[in-house]
Design an enzyme around this catalytic site. Structure first.
Site, short mmCIF file in Angstrom:
data_model
loop_
_atom_site.label_atom_id
_atom_site.label_comp_id
_atom_site.label_asym_id
_atom_site.label_seq_id
_atom_site.Cartn_x
_atom_site.Cartn_y
_atom_site.Cartn_z
N ARG A 23 0.82 -1.22 0.00
CA ARG A 23 0.00 0.00 0.00
C ARG A 23 0.86 1.28 0.00
NH1 ARG A 23 -5.63 -0.74 1.68
NH2 ARG A 23 -6.17 -2.68 0.64
N ARG A 27 -3.26 6.19 0.86
CA ARG A 27 -3.82 7.35 1.56
C ARG A 27 -2.94 8.02 2.61
NH1 ARG A 27 -9.10 4.46 3.20
NH2 ARG A 27 -7.48 2.89 3.35
N ARG A 36 -7.19 12.43 -4.78
CA ARG A 36 -8.38 11.64 -4.51
C ARG A 36 -9.62 12.51 -4.27
NH1 ARG A 36 -12.11 8.93 -3.43
NH2 ARG A 36 -12.20 7.06 -2.14
N ASP A 72 -6.21 -2.49 -7.60
CA ASP A 72 -6.81 -3.18 -6.45
C ASP A 72 -7.00 -4.64 -6.83
OD1 ASP A 72 -7.98 -2.35 -3.70
OD2 ASP A 72 -9.38 -3.82 -4.49
N TYR A 141 -14.59 -11.91 -0.87
CA TYR A 141 -15.27 -10.61 -1.03
C TYR A 141 -16.58 -10.79 -1.80
CZ TYR A 141 -11.52 -7.89 1.02
OH TYR A 141 -10.63 -7.35 1.92
O1 CP3 Z 1 0.31 0.53 -3.02
C1 CP3 Z 1 -0.13 -0.61 -3.26
O2 CP3 Z 1 0.11 -1.60 -2.53
C2 CP3 Z 1 -0.86 -0.82 -4.56
C3 CP3 Z 1 -2.25 -0.73 -4.59
C4 CP3 Z 1 -3.18 -1.67 -3.83
C5 CP3 Z 1 -4.42 -1.23 -3.30
N1 CP3 Z 1 -5.08 -2.32 -2.81
C6 CP3 Z 1 -4.89 0.16 -3.31
C7 CP3 Z 1 -6.08 0.54 -2.53
C8 CP3 Z 1 -3.09 -3.04 -3.60
C9 CP3 Z 1 -1.95 -3.99 -3.91
C10 CP3 Z 1 -4.30 -3.44 -2.97
C11 CP3 Z 1 -4.60 -4.83 -2.61
C12 CP3 Z 1 -5.84 -5.14 -1.89
N2 CP3 Z 1 -7.05 -4.53 -2.00
C13 CP3 Z 1 -5.97 -6.22 -1.00
C14 CP3 Z 1 -4.89 -7.22 -0.66
C15 CP3 Z 1 -3.95 -6.71 0.34
C16 CP3 Z 1 -4.58 -6.23 1.57
O3 CP3 Z 1 -4.46 -5.05 1.85
O4 CP3 Z 1 -5.24 -7.07 2.22
C17 CP3 Z 1 -7.30 -6.24 -0.54
C18 CP3 Z 1 -7.92 -7.21 0.44
C19 CP3 Z 1 -7.99 -5.17 -1.19
C20 CP3 Z 1 -9.42 -4.82 -1.06
C21 CP3 Z 1 -9.65 -3.44 -0.62
N3 CP3 Z 1 -9.38 -2.34 -1.39
C22 CP3 Z 1 -10.19 -3.00 0.61
C23 CP3 Z 1 -10.62 -3.93 1.73
C24 CP3 Z 1 -10.24 -1.62 0.58
C25 CP3 Z 1 -10.85 -0.70 1.60
C26 CP3 Z 1 -10.05 -0.59 2.83
C27 CP3 Z 1 -8.86 0.27 2.63
O5 CP3 Z 1 -7.77 -0.12 3.04
O6 CP3 Z 1 -9.07 1.35 2.06
C28 CP3 Z 1 -9.67 -1.19 -0.67
C29 CP3 Z 1 -9.48 0.18 -1.14
C30 CP3 Z 1 -8.11 0.58 -1.57
N4 CP3 Z 1 -7.21 -0.19 -2.26
C31 CP3 Z 1 -7.54 1.87 -1.36
C32 CP3 Z 1 -6.27 1.87 -1.99
C33 CP3 Z 1 -5.28 3.00 -2.10
C34 CP3 Z 1 -8.21 3.07 -0.68
C35 CP3 Z 1 -9.08 3.75 -1.64
C36 CP3 Z 1 -9.38 5.17 -1.26
O7 CP3 Z 1 -10.39 5.37 -0.56
O8 CP3 Z 1 -8.64 6.05 -1.70
#
Ligand code: CP3
Length: 333
Positions: A23, A27, A36, A72, A141
């Protein structure tokens, strides 16, 4: 000069380990939050120029050894009929009919990812990591309808709808292979499979619902690019990970890295596992925690520094600077 990240993935790194942060494009960066404000998360993922910009954000601030594509794990849901909405303050909400599902479209519906990779590759000075979710985590999911919690619906499906669950995992596996091959074709240097929730299964269920599908994915990528399997809470599954077929294993902070090295042997690459919950203390305390992780893997030629899980949104960016300096051995406390 060969990248440290790729050197570690081939078990030949010397000196400080490479590092990147799960990540890292997210954020906790004020510039991400600024952008964003103007776009929905979905728009940012699906517009190659925006995905390009966000992928590069952390690299412009910190001396990281790899980029990870800004995207994502959930867009792949659409290929089997799942509709995903990222709801402000709630996370993903997924609309999916587990009574009746089929392949609805192929990975050409995710071509924005391929375009983002093609834009990024010529402009990056470090390797680019492509990724997808593990079929079990993505299915979770879909079945739970969003946030996975204690996987109640998935576990009920394991007890009562085994055949359908296998059918869903199988469809997702095929789509994920196509999706990852598309990323490899576009130029990513490595692939990480995020099977975040697979460790919530007991080893028997893991063997049935995770292992064969992930083995199929890693076999399809074998000889093309190095691969990393990541999951949380994998301590009781290490014996099964021996057979998974990935170049490396990413573990969270519940697994002892030196134990994992001794148990898994020198053939596998290891990645991890600073507890992201330790990032809220003083500089001295953060540096001390980083050093504890480094000490465990000192001199290991097949080790990549990372966190045990993604960096949280309220972490101050300067904390990442301290961590980078410590891993690169520029800090003495
Ligand atoms: O920087 C990185 O690692 C690359 C981008 C990336 C994101 N999500 C961006 C993201 C990667 C590799 C992921 C993987 C991801 N997404 C996983 C596997 C790893 C982990 O964290 O468990 C999972 C389960 C998700 C599903 C997901 N996406 C959730 C549960 C959420 C909401 C909770 C949260 O952390 O925001 C997201 C949204 C998400 N994915 C955001 C980002 C930057 C936030 C979006 C926003 O509101 O700006």
């Amino acid at each position: 000069m060969e990248s440290r990240y790729l050197a570690a993935l081939s078990g030949r790194n010397e000196g400080a380990p490479p590092l990147w942060i799960m990540r890292q494009a997210g954020r906790y960066l004020p510039e991400y939050r600024e952008l964003r404000k103007k776009h929905r998360f979905e728009t940012m993922m699906e517009t190659p120029e925006l995905a390009y910009q966000v992928t590069k954000m952390p690299l412009e601030r910190f001396d990281l050894d790899a980029a990870i594509l800004f995207s994502d794990i959930l867009p792949v849901c659409r290929t089997v009929g799942g509709k995903v909405a990222f709801v402000e303050g709630k996370g993903p909400v997924v609309d999916f009919n587990f009574e009746k599902f089929a392949v609805e479209c192929g990975v050409e519906s995710l071509q924005f990812v391929e375009k983002a990779i093609r834009l990024l590759k010529p402009d990056l000075s470090v390797p680019l990591i492509g990724f997808a979710g593990g079929p079990f985590t993505v299915a979770s999911y879909l079945i739970e309808g969003g946030g996975v919690g204690d996987l109640k619906k998935v576990k009920r499906a394991i007890a009562e709808r085994r055949e359908e669950l296998h059918r869903l995992l199988s469809l997702l596996t095929d789509q994920t292979i196509d999706y990852l091959l598309m990323q490899v074709e576009a130029g990513v240097d490595a692939i990480q499979l995020f099977d975040t929730w697979a460790g919530m299964l007991d080893p028997c269920a893991f063997q049935e619902f995770v292992l064969p599908y992930n083995q199929k994915i890693f076999a399809a990528l074998s000889g093309k690019v190095p691969t990393i399997f990541f999951g949380r809470g994998l301590g009781s599954h290490l014996h099964l990970l021996k057979e998974i077929g990935a170049t490396g294993i990413g573990v969270d902070q519940t697994v002892d890295l030196s134990y994992a090295r001794a148990f898994l042997g020198n053939e596998v690459v290891l990645q991890g596992n600073l507890d992201p919950g330790f990032l809220y203390g003083s500089k001295d305390s953060v540096v001390e925690q980083v050093k504890k992780v480094l000490e465990k893997m000192k001199g290991d030629p097949a080790y990549i520094f990372n966190f045990g899980y993604g960096i949280l949104p309220d972490v101050r960016p300067e904390v990442v600077e301290w961590i980078v300096e410590t891993v690169k051995q520029k800090v003495t406390v």
